[in-house]
Scaffold this active site. Structure first.
Site, PDB file in Angstrom:
ATOM      1  N   ASP A 107      10.491  49.558  25.533  1.00  0.00           N
ATOM      2  CA  ASP A 107      10.855  48.840  24.317  1.00  0.00           C
ATOM      3  C   ASP A 107      11.683  47.606  24.666  1.00  0.00           C
ATOM      4  O   ASP A 107      12.353  47.560  25.714  1.00  0.00           O
ATOM      5  CB  ASP A 107      11.694  49.737  23.394  1.00  0.00           C
ATOM      6  CG  ASP A 107      10.890  50.917  22.869  1.00  0.00           C
ATOM      7  OD1 ASP A 107       9.652  50.855  22.889  1.00  0.00           O
ATOM      8  OD2 ASP A 107      11.531  51.899  22.435  1.00  0.00           O
TER       9      ASP A 107
HETATM   10  N1  URA Z   1      11.038  56.019  24.877  1.00  0.00           N
HETATM   11  C1  URA Z   1      11.537  55.134  23.983  1.00  0.00           C
HETATM   12  O1  URA Z   1      11.910  55.502  22.881  1.00  0.00           O
HETATM   13  N2  URA Z   1      11.593  53.834  24.348  1.00  0.00           N
HETATM   14  C2  URA Z   1      11.198  53.377  25.572  1.00  0.00           C
HETATM   15  O2  URA Z   1      11.301  52.172  25.855  1.00  0.00           O
HETATM   16  C3  URA Z   1      10.703  54.303  26.491  1.00  0.00           C
HETATM   17  C4  URA Z   1      10.627  55.627  26.119  1.00  0.00           C
END
Ligand code: URA
Length: 251
Positions: A107
């Site tokens: 993310d």
């Molecule tokens: N899980 C999440 O919520 N975000 C990420 O970036 C990776 C795994």
């Protein structure tokens, strides 16, 4: 066995532009090979262990590229970012030109270990649900990490749109507000959704391990390094302290 190729083709394969642009670089005397200047685009070299420089910047020949990147927050893992700059802007242009892709995305606000490669098979193997390569995250939570939270994550939580509860492969409290979480899958916002479903909230998220490969302690956010072939696909692959400087790129 690695091939023997004309210099123009070597540069092209390593992401230095079109064949024509590579020819121009070589004719402009911008290129040296194994320490010797070379202005002949047709000169042929064995690519095994080949080191060349472009505008004095060293660059090792790699048939395929595998890199480890420490992703900073507020960058998107996309070539077409929407709200934040792309992580590809933090990489040397030749790596981007030769087509490196993220091996699974993080993310925008997640930091830490990201693999990138231009080897399609490797990307597929590392991200396929079939192989279940475990990924470990360091979670900083909004509320204190309770025994109940750890228990629920280990026993499994049911996420919206999923038919089966998802269990953590491992989950440990690290401090009052931190825990580590190891997952076999890579579903959308998985850590944030699991922690929310278990009654807490993710404030900060860092990926610290993929399989046996740990995020290097000496790799600052925004920095990258080549992934050593010995680290790829090997169950014994361990964190390799690597003093590689990021090869800067010529103009
Ligand atoms: N899980 C999440 O919520 N975000 C990420 O970036 C990776 C795994």
């Amino acid at each position: 066995m690695l091939p023997t190729l004309p210099l123009e083709k070597i540069l092209h394969s390593q992401g230095f532009g079109t064949r024509r642009e590579c020819r121009a670089l070589i004719r402009d005397e911008a290129v040296s090979v194994n320490g010797e200047p070379c202005d002949d685009p047709t000169a042929v070299f064995a690519t095994a262990n080949l080191e060349f420089t472009v505008y004095d910047e060293p660059w090792p020949y790699r048939e395929k590229t595998y890199i480890v990147f420490n992703k900073p927050a507020h960058f998107e893992c996309s070539h077409k970012p929407i709200h934040h700059p792309s992580i590809f802007g933090l990489l040397p242009p030749p790596l981007v030109l030769r087509g490196v892709q993220c091996v699974g995305r993080l993310d925008e606000d997640t930091t830490g270990l990201l693999l990138l490669s231009d080897d399609g098979q490797f990307i597929h193997r590392m991200s396929s649900p079939k192989w279940k390569v475990p990924k470990t995250y360091l979670v900083t939570a909004k509320h204190p990490v309770s025994d109940e939270l750890i228990r629920r994550l280990k026993e499994g939580v049911l996420l919206h749109d999923e038919s089966e509860p998802i269990v953590a492969l491992a989950c440990e409290r690290v401090s009052e507000y931190q825990l580590t979480l190891m997952l076999a899958e890579g579903k959308y916002h998985q850590v944030k959704r699991m922690v929310a479903a278990a009654g807490n909230r993710v404030e900060q998220l860092q990926r610290i391990r993929i399989g046996n490969l740990a995020l290097d302690t000496d790799l600052a956010e925004g920095e990258w390094r080549w992934l050593d072939p010995a680290e790829i696909g090997s169950p014994e692959a361990k964190q390799v302290q690597n003093n590689h400087q990021n090869p800067p790129i010529g103009p």
